[in-house]
Motif scaffolding. Structure first.
Motif, PDB file in Angstrom:
ATOM      1  N   LEU A   1       0.810  -1.207   0.000  1.00  0.00           N
ATOM      2  CA  LEU A   1       0.000   0.000   0.000  1.00  0.00           C
ATOM      3  C   LEU A   1       0.851   1.268   0.000  1.00  0.00           C
ATOM      4  CD1 LEU A   1      -2.857  -1.084   2.405  1.00  0.00           C
ATOM      5  CD2 LEU A   1      -2.996  -0.703  -0.042  1.00  0.00           C
ATOM      6  N   LYS A   2       1.965   1.213   0.699  1.00  0.00           N
ATOM      7  CA  LYS A   2       2.860   2.374   0.678  1.00  0.00           C
ATOM      8  C   LYS A   2       3.410   2.601  -0.725  1.00  0.00           C
ATOM      9  CE  LYS A   2       4.244   2.315   5.534  1.00  0.00           C
ATOM     10  NZ  LYS A   2       5.344   2.047   6.507  1.00  0.00           N
ATOM     11  N   ALA A   3       3.788   1.489  -1.383  1.00  0.00           N
ATOM     12  CA  ALA A   3       4.257   1.610  -2.760  1.00  0.00           C
ATOM     13  C   ALA A   3       3.137   2.114  -3.670  1.00  0.00           C
ATOM     14  CB  ALA A   3       4.757   0.251  -3.257  1.00  0.00           C
ATOM     15  N   GLY A   4       1.912   1.631  -3.419  1.00  0.00           N
ATOM     16  CA  GLY A   4       0.786   2.084  -4.215  1.00  0.00           C
ATOM     17  C   GLY A   4       0.496   3.557  -4.020  1.00  0.00           C
ATOM     18  N   ILE A   5       0.599   4.042  -2.780  1.00  0.00           N
ATOM     19  CA  ILE A   5       0.365   5.461  -2.501  1.00  0.00           C
ATOM     20  C   ILE A   5       1.389   6.330  -3.226  1.00  0.00           C
ATOM     21  CG2 ILE A   5       0.427   7.217  -0.705  1.00  0.00           C
ATOM     22  CD1 ILE A   5      -2.120   5.626  -0.691  1.00  0.00           C
ATOM     23  N   VAL A   6       2.649   5.901  -3.184  1.00  0.00           N
ATOM     24  CA  VAL A   6       3.695   6.653  -3.884  1.00  0.00           C
ATOM     25  C   VAL A   6       3.406   6.691  -5.380  1.00  0.00           C
ATOM     26  CG1 VAL A   6       6.148   6.678  -4.486  1.00  0.00           C
ATOM     27  CG2 VAL A   6       5.449   6.164  -2.143  1.00  0.00           C
ATOM     28  N   GLY A   7       3.003   5.538  -5.935  1.00  0.00           N
ATOM     29  CA  GLY A   7       2.692   5.486  -7.355  1.00  0.00           C
ATOM     30  C   GLY A   7       1.518   6.374  -7.723  1.00  0.00           C
ATOM     31  N   ILE A   8       0.473   6.377  -6.877  1.00  0.00           N
ATOM     32  CA  ILE A   8      -0.709   7.199  -7.162  1.00  0.00           C
ATOM     33  C   ILE A   8      -0.367   8.689  -7.115  1.00  0.00           C
ATOM     34  CG2 ILE A   8      -2.945   7.895  -6.235  1.00  0.00           C
ATOM     35  CD1 ILE A   8      -3.326   4.965  -5.382  1.00  0.00           C
ATOM     36  N   ILE A   9       0.452   9.076  -6.138  1.00  0.00           N
ATOM     37  CA  ILE A   9       0.858  10.489  -6.052  1.00  0.00           C
ATOM     38  C   ILE A   9       1.649  10.885  -7.287  1.00  0.00           C
ATOM     39  CG2 ILE A   9       2.318  12.108  -4.788  1.00  0.00           C
ATOM     40  CD1 ILE A   9       1.511  10.660  -2.221  1.00  0.00           C
ATOM     41  N   ALA A  10       2.563   9.999  -7.726  1.00  0.00           N
ATOM     42  CA  ALA A  10       3.365  10.291  -8.923  1.00  0.00           C
ATOM     43  C   ALA A  10       2.464  10.437 -10.150  1.00  0.00           C
ATOM     44  CB  ALA A  10       4.389   9.177  -9.143  1.00  0.00           C
ATOM     45  N   ILE A  11       1.475   9.537 -10.264  1.00  0.00           N
ATOM     46  CA  ILE A  11       0.537   9.613 -11.389  1.00  0.00           C
ATOM     47  C   ILE A  11      -0.261  10.910 -11.335  1.00  0.00           C
ATOM     48  CG2 ILE A  11      -1.553   8.584 -12.353  1.00  0.00           C
ATOM     49  CD1 ILE A  11      -0.417   5.861 -11.581  1.00  0.00           C
ATOM     50  N   ALA A  12      -0.693  11.293 -10.122  1.00  0.00           N
ATOM     51  CA  ALA A  12      -1.486  12.516  -9.975  1.00  0.00           C
ATOM     52  C   ALA A  12      -0.700  13.738 -10.450  1.00  0.00           C
ATOM     53  CB  ALA A  12      -1.914  12.685  -8.526  1.00  0.00           C
ATOM     54  N   PHE A  13       0.573  13.823 -10.058  1.00  0.00           N
ATOM     55  CA  PHE A  13       1.396  14.956 -10.491  1.00  0.00           C
ATOM     56  C   PHE A  13       1.625  14.923 -12.003  1.00  0.00           C
ATOM     57  CE2 PHE A  13       2.672  15.376  -5.980  1.00  0.00           C
ATOM     58  CZ  PHE A  13       2.495  16.754  -5.857  1.00  0.00           C
ATOM     59  N   PHE A  14       1.826  13.720 -12.538  1.00  0.00           N
ATOM     60  CA  PHE A  14       2.029  13.598 -13.982  1.00  0.00           C
ATOM     61  C   PHE A  14       0.791  14.050 -14.745  1.00  0.00           C
ATOM     62  CE2 PHE A  14       1.122  11.014 -17.749  1.00  0.00           C
ATOM     63  CZ  PHE A  14       2.166  11.407 -18.572  1.00  0.00           C
ATOM     64  N   MET A  15      -0.389  13.602 -14.304  1.00  0.00           N
ATOM     65  CA  MET A  15      -1.629  13.955 -14.998  1.00  0.00           C
ATOM     66  C   MET A  15      -1.848  15.461 -14.996  1.00  0.00           C
ATOM     67  SD  MET A  15      -2.946  11.173 -16.212  1.00  0.00           S
ATOM     68  CE  MET A  15      -4.674  11.533 -16.538  1.00  0.00           C
ATOM     69  N   ILE A  16      -1.578  16.109 -13.859  1.00  0.00           N
ATOM     70  CA  ILE A  16      -1.765  17.563 -13.785  1.00  0.00           C
ATOM     71  C   ILE A  16      -0.710  18.283 -14.623  1.00  0.00           C
ATOM     72  CG2 ILE A  16      -1.711  19.573 -12.255  1.00  0.00           C
ATOM     73  CD1 ILE A  16      -2.866  17.774 -10.059  1.00  0.00           C
ATOM     74  N   GLY A  17       0.546  17.806 -14.540  1.00  0.00           N
ATOM     75  CA  GLY A  17       1.621  18.468 -15.276  1.00  0.00           C
ATOM     76  C   GLY A  17       1.489  18.325 -16.781  1.00  0.00           C
ATOM     77  N   TRP A  18       1.007  17.181 -17.251  1.00  0.00           N
ATOM     78  CA  TRP A  18       0.963  16.932 -18.691  1.00  0.00           C
ATOM     79  C   TRP A  18      -0.373  17.359 -19.312  1.00  0.00           C
ATOM     80  CZ3 TRP A  18       4.835  15.974 -21.868  1.00  0.00           C
ATOM     81  CH2 TRP A  18       4.554  15.524 -23.152  1.00  0.00           C
ATOM     82  N   TYR A  19      -1.475  17.117 -18.592  1.00  0.00           N
ATOM     83  CA  TYR A  19      -2.788  17.411 -19.169  1.00  0.00           C
ATOM     84  C   TYR A  19      -3.470  18.606 -18.514  1.00  0.00           C
ATOM     85  CZ  TYR A  19      -2.230  12.849 -21.334  1.00  0.00           C
ATOM     86  OH  TYR A  19      -1.752  11.794 -22.060  1.00  0.00           O
ATOM     87  N   ARG A  20      -2.845  19.149 -17.457  1.00  0.00           N
ATOM     88  CA  ARG A  20      -3.321  20.353 -16.793  1.00  0.00           C
ATOM     89  C   ARG A  20      -4.742  20.196 -16.226  1.00  0.00           C
ATOM     90  NH1 ARG A  20      -0.349  21.640 -21.342  1.00  0.00           N
ATOM     91  NH2 ARG A  20       1.605  22.714 -20.888  1.00  0.00           N
ATOM     92  N   LEU A  21      -5.691  20.971 -16.689  1.00  0.00           N
ATOM     93  CA  LEU A  21      -7.029  20.943 -16.094  1.00  0.00           C
ATOM     94  C   LEU A  21      -7.720  19.577 -16.259  1.00  0.00           C
ATOM     95  CD1 LEU A  21      -8.915  22.708 -14.496  1.00  0.00           C
ATOM     96  CD2 LEU A  21      -9.906  23.547 -16.638  1.00  0.00           C
ATOM     97  N   PRO A  22      -7.688  18.940 -17.430  1.00  0.00           N
ATOM     98  CA  PRO A  22      -8.248  17.583 -17.523  1.00  0.00           C
ATOM     99  C   PRO A  22      -7.555  16.591 -16.591  1.00  0.00           C
ATOM    100  CG  PRO A  22      -7.979  18.506 -19.714  1.00  0.00           C
ATOM    101  CD  PRO A  22      -7.297  19.441 -18.755  1.00  0.00           C
ATOM    102  N   GLY A  23      -6.254  16.779 -16.385  1.00  0.00           N
ATOM    103  CA  GLY A  23      -5.538  15.906 -15.453  1.00  0.00           C
ATOM    104  C   GLY A  23      -6.052  16.056 -14.040  1.00  0.00           C
ATOM    105  N   LEU A  24      -6.360  17.309 -13.652  1.00  0.00           N
ATOM    106  CA  LEU A  24      -6.937  17.545 -12.325  1.00  0.00           C
ATOM    107  C   LEU A  24      -8.303  16.875 -12.211  1.00  0.00           C
ATOM    108  CD1 LEU A  24      -6.689  19.014  -9.608  1.00  0.00           C
ATOM    109  CD2 LEU A  24      -7.767  21.008 -10.682  1.00  0.00           C
ATOM    110  N   VAL A  25      -9.113  16.969 -13.277  1.00  0.00           N
ATOM    111  CA  VAL A  25     -10.420  16.307 -13.305  1.00  0.00           C
ATOM    112  C   VAL A  25     -10.254  14.797 -13.187  1.00  0.00           C
ATOM    113  CG1 VAL A  25     -12.418  15.808 -14.760  1.00  0.00           C
ATOM    114  CG2 VAL A  25     -11.562  18.154 -14.585  1.00  0.00           C
TER     115      VAL A  25
END
Length: 410
Positions: free
Chosen positions: A248-272
């Motif tokens: 779960l700790k590894a999963g949390i780290v992965g989810i946070i990384a994905i969240a930052f990637f989605m916002i950084g690359w797709y911006r507003l749709p990534g936040l959605v």
């Protein structure tokens, strides 16, 4: 800016936040920081329980063959399920052995005794003639007399058993008919009058749990083969809890990384998309709780895998959205076109995954079935959140007046 769309988005954010805070709570061992619906039962690897290896042996009356082993498996499964064990693992090993794993059992010794008990029921006359057996039984249920407080097991006979019992009691008025279970006389009542209703009672139990155990054994039927316990051990949840904590700790780290990637690359749709993933997680946990899906380590792996596919669906949609915006379409038109063109690819990947899950469920046992069920639920939920919820959120976001294409990843 259209304030109606802003208010709708704000209301959804508040609703999801309230659900996330008040409908989930930590329940897993050694993972106090994990929010999870309290009604999700835990499997053997997370909760602990008992592991039993049974060996079937031939007798003069029954030989160990595959037909008898199949019947033995079905009988044990009926008994275990009647005790309310969450997703037991019952499978044959080799020619004459059966593995039984039971999660969350409070009294392993009593559970094992109940599993291997022969439970051969007989009704005998004073001359020793057997007039009924467990094969003539239709149902058995424990009950407590409201007036006397006496605990009993009420027996209901099938049509053939009713006929036999009526004939036997008619012929033995004023004489005794013994009720015998596994060679032990439970009762030896005197017949006062012919009994034609096809019902009988077994009394003398200390409490309802004891009577329930007997009722379960009688309903499940007698074991077709002599069965002995050759191995019994208690399984603790420590190893599973440690593995779960690390996973779960590894999963949390992965989810946070994905969240930052989605916002950084797709911006507003990534936040959605990140917000849609939160909704996705809440829906999956609600389905798990409603269906009483047993949570195991393979089930958690399936949940994370389906979450990855949910992200993948959003990536496909947003890439199409970027292409549509680059071609000069308006924002609302680009959103509709992007979802429409991405749908075929999303449907194809999810259907093939569901087919694989169906194969795993059909041919697998225990943890493999748990993985297949969790994966199927996750895939169907991810399709819903990606195709409907994300689209609705993007339309409302566009309606607020935020139409700069750069904010949408173009």
């Amino acid at each position: 800016m259209r304030w109606g769309s802003v208010l709708r988005l704000f209301a959804v954010l508040i609703a999801v936040a309230v659900i996330a805070v008040f409908s989930v709570q930590p329940v897993l061992p050694n993972v106090s920081w994990l929010p999870l619906t309290k009604d999700i039962p835990l499997g053997l690897d997370l909760r602990g329980g008992v592991h039993v290896t049974l060996e079937a042996q031939s007798t003069p009356d029954a030989e160990v063959n595959q037909d008898n082993m199949n019947q033995l498996l079905r009988t044990i499964e009926r008994r275990v399920n009647a005790f309310g064990v969450s997703e037991p693992i019952i499978q044959q090993e080799g020619r004459n052995r059966i593995i039984v794993e039971l999660a969350g059992i409070q009294d392993p010794d009593e559970a094992v005794r109940s599993i291997v008990k022969t439970a051969f029921l007989e009704f005998k006359t004073e001359e020793g003639q057997t007039i009924l057996t467990g094969a003539d039984l239709k149902n058995a249920i424990e009950s407590k007399d409201s007036l006397s407080g006496q605990v009993e097991v009420a027996l209901e006979l099938n049509a053939e058993g009713t006929r036999k019992f009526a004939e036997a009691t008619s012929a033995n008025v004023g004489r005794r008919i013994a009720i015998i279970l596994d060679g032990q006389v439970l009762q030896n009542p005197m017949v006062q009058e012919p009994i034609t209703g096809g019902k009988a009672r077994i009394t003398g139990y200390a409490d309802l749990p004891e009577a329930h155990t007997v009722a379960v054994l009688l309903k499940s039927g007698a074991l077709p083969l002599k069965t002995e316990v050759i191995e019994k051990r208690t399984v603790g949840p420590t190893l599973g809890a440690e593995s779960l904590d690390k996973s779960l700790k590894a999963g949390i780290v992965g989810i946070i990384a994905i969240a930052f990637f989605m916002i950084g690359w797709y911006r507003l749709p990534g936040l959605v998309a990140n917000f849609a993933l939160i909704v996705y997680g809440l829906i999956v946990m609600a389905i798990f709780a409603g269906m009483h899906v047993v949570l195991t380590l393979p089930g958690i792996a399936a949940f994370i895998l389906s979450m990855g596919m949910a992200v993948d669906a959003n990536v496909i949609i947003f890439e199409r959205l970027k292409e549509e915006l680059k071609s000069g379409k308006t924002l609302r038109s680009a959103i509709d076109s992007g979802f429409k063109r991405a749908f075929v690819a999303i449907l194809d990947s999810n259907v093939t995954t569901l087919l694989a899950a169906a194969v795993l469920f059909y041919f697998g046992t225990g943890p493999i079935k748990s993985f297949a069920v969790a994966l199927s639920i996750g895939i169907l939920t991810s399709m819903f959140t990606a195709i409907t919820f994300t689209r609705w959120m993007l339309h409302n976001t566009a309606s607020t007046g935020i139409k700069n294409s750069k904010l949408y990843g173009a």
